[in-house]
Design a protein around this motif. Structure first.
Motif, PDB file in Angstrom:
ATOM      1  N   GLN A 460       1.019  -1.306  -0.074  1.00  0.00           N
ATOM      2  CA  GLN A 460      -0.050   0.185   0.021  1.00  0.00           C
ATOM      3  C   GLN A 460       0.829   1.178  -0.175  1.00  0.00           C
ATOM      4  OE1 GLN A 460      -1.882  -1.180   3.760  1.00  0.00           O
ATOM      5  NE2 GLN A 460      -3.819  -1.037   2.733  1.00  0.00           N
ATOM      6  N   GLU A 462       0.751   3.427   2.179  1.00  0.00           N
ATOM      7  CA  GLU A 462       1.404   3.379   3.575  1.00  0.00           C
ATOM      8  C   GLU A 462       2.465   2.620   3.908  1.00  0.00           C
ATOM      9  OE1 GLU A 462      -1.951   2.801   2.390  1.00  0.00           O
ATOM     10  OE2 GLU A 462      -3.202   3.905   3.365  1.00  0.00           O
ATOM     11  N   ARG A 560     -11.100  -5.056   0.094  1.00  0.00           N
ATOM     12  CA  ARG A 560     -11.389  -4.258   1.361  1.00  0.00           C
ATOM     13  C   ARG A 560     -12.264  -4.730   1.948  1.00  0.00           C
ATOM     14  NH1 ARG A 560      -7.982   0.167  -0.834  1.00  0.00           N
ATOM     15  NH2 ARG A 560      -8.029  -0.296  -3.054  1.00  0.00           N
TER      16      ARG A 560
END
Ligand code: ATP
Ligand code: MG
Length: 692
Positions: A460, A462, A560
């Motif tokens: 990701q 992140e 998700r």
């Protein structure tokens, strides 16, 4: 030869049991030993022999050390790079438990380095100055250029000197809104060289999106170009920047300089709108600067860049990465997950406007001294064979792309692929979404001629770099599985109460402990950082993705968790149903969402894009439903098939299910933030087709 490996595999795993630490084993292998599964694609013996990690056993040995002694493991990795001063006594410190105070992560704190220096100067000093760093392939076939490491350093230094002259100092923000010209990585590296914080905004974003980001980070300068050609379309970027800068100045953020590269193949200088007091032509000023520029030495924990997430699930988040840990992590993941060797030619189709373009177009490959192909255009221009044309032209050995591209090229037919040789290819890669097993097989069999391992990399914005990924050659692959964690990464699957699940299981994907590439905060909003990622399951980083682990310990991303559908108590990941639909030979792409259902709680609602030329018919609908019934079970059968000529996608090509959910439940006035949508028209089209 591959058969030998096959029969050895279960034995090998069985033998390893008991020898590895039980904690490590639980994470890596789940509860059971590998079986003689039909779906195992075994590593080629030849390939494995020469791979950095030639066996699962070697992986386990390295993985075990990375978990038991992260400080030692990562210090060794870090010492392959140049540090002006070594880091302090603690290689890392972390608090990932919100119940124990503020979340904070630090790696190599006190270490003084520079990532641009490590990408360029260091490779030049070790004798690779004349190696090609960047091959640039223009939108129009036949148009190309290249830079050696020496030349790239010169260009970076000139721009860095220009930025300095314009008052950009360590810690200042610079917005980069450029297409895939060589100036884009040059701009990133120039910022890094002088300690400025770059924020690349994908040059497909609207003026509003750009304006928001300018207001958020208050850059000293904006770097852009007048226009770009994508396929046959000319996009006037300067107009977009002008509108964004007007908007931001009305909101109290004015930017002194807009450095504009004249891309005259797309638009003449004289046709470009110009504001004399603010706009400067790149070519008029940058080449006048010296090709030497001293490096600004920074702390490992000084910020390197700010980048917004794709916006698949809502408003994009401003992810902040720092220097040292990110450097080591992108370099190591690149080397191992692609089995990178100095003779490789590497091409990643992502734009530098996304994290993939940061970590695996620019930093990771250049830190390894790689030769990188940059492509300006779109993958199906002038025809769907363009990618393979580029592969043959540059003798690309590692090709890294996204499932959305694989699916679209698959729809265009094998002919476009097989007319090119592709002999040079060695390793393939996928990122961005779960790759459906049928797309995986096509990628493997047709593109890679059943010869090249596929690194399906889960990560990701992140995480900075790969988290769960195959290491080519080290273990058998399963189509659609990202397989095992990278060194130092401890993925855990938890239930809704945050309890870690063991063995074969399915739940929320979290990560225990930190890793060097982890993001340190959301820019200007540390509280949102803590609540979004660390409060759902205290003590863990929560990815937002669902995941299951099979009996062999392989990880399967299910999409998700916000998208998980609960039908009569069955929790169903979107990825699973979509894969079953896409397996239907007439279905090109599919996206499923849940809608409220009186009895079942939720029912499955599927949006389906047929392959070119296929018309809607009741028979087709029935056979799609049957496809899901036979592959998963009756409980997962869609109640509704919604005809979709196109699907709403982010500008990075991911399906936006949250918008589809609203369309499916006819909450049309609640579509939410659509600013990151690639083609907003698709939404109207779907609404029009809703009741047919
Ligand atoms: P936002 O966070 O703004 O909603 P985003 O999550 O799409 O946007 P990115 O950071 O670009 O932004 O994408 C990361 C996500 O992409 C992951 O959380 C995961 O859902 C998906 N993803 C990436 N690689 C893979 C992969 N190999 N397999 C499955 N899913 C993947
Ligand atoms: Mg995300």
């Amino acid at each position: 030869t591959s058969f030998r490996v096959r029969s050895r595999w279960p034995v090998m795993v069985r033998n390893l049991r008991g020898r590895v630490g039980s904690k490590v084993e639980a994470v890596v292998m789940g509860e059971a030993v590998a079986s003689e599964d039909e779906d195992l694609i075994l590593p080629n013996h030849e390939f494995a022999q020469h791979a950095h990690v030639p066996s699962f056993e070697k992986y386990l040995e390295m993985y075990k050390r990375s978990i038991e002694d992260p400080a030692g493991f990562w210090s060794d990795m870090a010492s392959e790079f140049y540090w002006k001063e070594k880091w302090g006594p603690h290689v890392y410190s972390e608090n990932l438990d919100i119940t124990k105070g503020n979340i904070n992560i630090e790696w190599f704190k006190g270490g003084i380095t520079n990532i641009c220096y490590n990408c360029l100067d260091k490779n030049i000093e070790s004798g690779h100055g004349e190696k090609i760093a960047l091959h640039w392939e223009g939108n129009e076939p036949g148009l190309d250029d290249s830079l050696t490491y020496n030349q790239l350093l010169d260009r970076v230094c000139q721009l860095a000197n220009y930025l300095k002259e314009n008052g950009v100092k360590k810690g200042d923000a610079v917005i980069i809104y450029l297409p895939m010209l060589m100036e884009l990585p040059i701009a990133m590296l120039a910022c890094a060289r002088i300690g400025a914080v770059h924020s690349v905004v994908f040059a497909g974003f609207s003026a509003e999106s750009l304006e928001q980001r300018i207001i958020d980070c208050k850059p000293k300068l904006v770097l852009t170009c007048n226009a770009v050609k994508r396929g046959k379309k000319v996009i006037n970027l300067k107009d977009i920047v002008d509108a964004a800068l007007l908007g931001s100045s009305q909101n109290g953020v004015s930017v002194g300089v807009c450095l504009t590269y004249a891309n005259e193949l797309a638009m003449k200088k004289e046709d470009t709108k110009w504001q004399k007091e603010r706009d400067v032509w790149w070519q008029d000023v940058v080449p006048k600067h010296a090709t030497k520029c001293d490096v600004e030495w920074v702390d490992a924990e000084d910020p390197l860049f700010l980048l917004y997430t794709s916006g698949s699930t809502g408003k994009p988040k401003g992810v902040l990465h720092t220097t040292g840990g990110y450097m080591i992590y992108t370099a190591a993941t690149f080397k191992y997950a692609f089995d990178y060797k100095p003779s490789d030619v590497y091409w990643c189709t992502a734009d530098c406007g996304w994290i993939t373009g940061h970590s695996y177009v620019s930093y990771g490959p250049l830190l390894n001294g790689a030769t990188v192909v940059l492509y300006e255009g779109v993958p199906n221009y002038p025809d769907p064979g363009r990618c393979w044309d580029i592969v043959d032209k540059y003798k690309v050995t590692i090709f890294y792309t996204a499932p959305t591209l694989v699916r679209s090229l698959m729809r265009d037919g094998n002919e476009y692929v097989t007319r090119y040789s592709r002999k040079s290819l060695r390793v393939l890669g996928s990122v961005g979404e779960p790759i459906n097993p049928s797309a995986w097989r096509w990628f493997y069999n047709v593109v890679g001629d059943s010869r090249c391992p596929i690194s399906d990399t889960w990560w990701q914005t992140e995480t900075g770099g790969f988290m769960i990924t195959p290491l080519p050659g080290a273990w058998p692959q399963k189509p659609g599985s990202a397989t095992f964690p990278f060194f130092g990464v401890q993925p855990v699957i938890v239930d809704e109460k945050g309890k870690e699940l063991e063995g074969e299981c399915s739940g929320y994907l979290c990560v225990k402990n930190s890793w060097p590439g982890a993001f340190r905060t959301l820019y200007g909003d540390h509280e949102r950082y803590e609540t979004t990622y660390f409060s759902a399951f205290p003590g863990y980083y929560f990815s937002g993705d669902g995941c299951s682990r099979d009996k062999d310990g392989y990880h399967w991303l299910t999409g998700r968790v916000d998208d998980v559908i609960n039908v009569s108590g069955h929790r169903i990941g979107t990825a699973e149903v979509e894969s079953a639909l896409v397996l239907h030979p007439q279905c090109a792409e599919a996206a499923v969402v849940g809608v409220e259902h009186e009895i079942k709680g939720q029912s499955i609602y599927a949006f389906v894009t047929p392959v070119e030329g296929v018309e809607y018919s009741e028979d087709f609908r029935k056979s799609l439903v049957l496809s899901v019934r036979t592959q998963i079970g009756a409980f997962a059968a869609p109640d509704k098939i919604h005809w979709a000529p196109g699907l709403p996608k982010t500008r990075s090509g991911k399906i936006m299910r949250r918008i589809l959910r609203k369309i499916a439940s006819r909450q049309l006035d609640e579509l939410g933030d659509t600013s990151t949508l690639a083609d907003p028209q698709v939404v109207d089209q779907l609404i029009d087709l809703a009741d047919t």
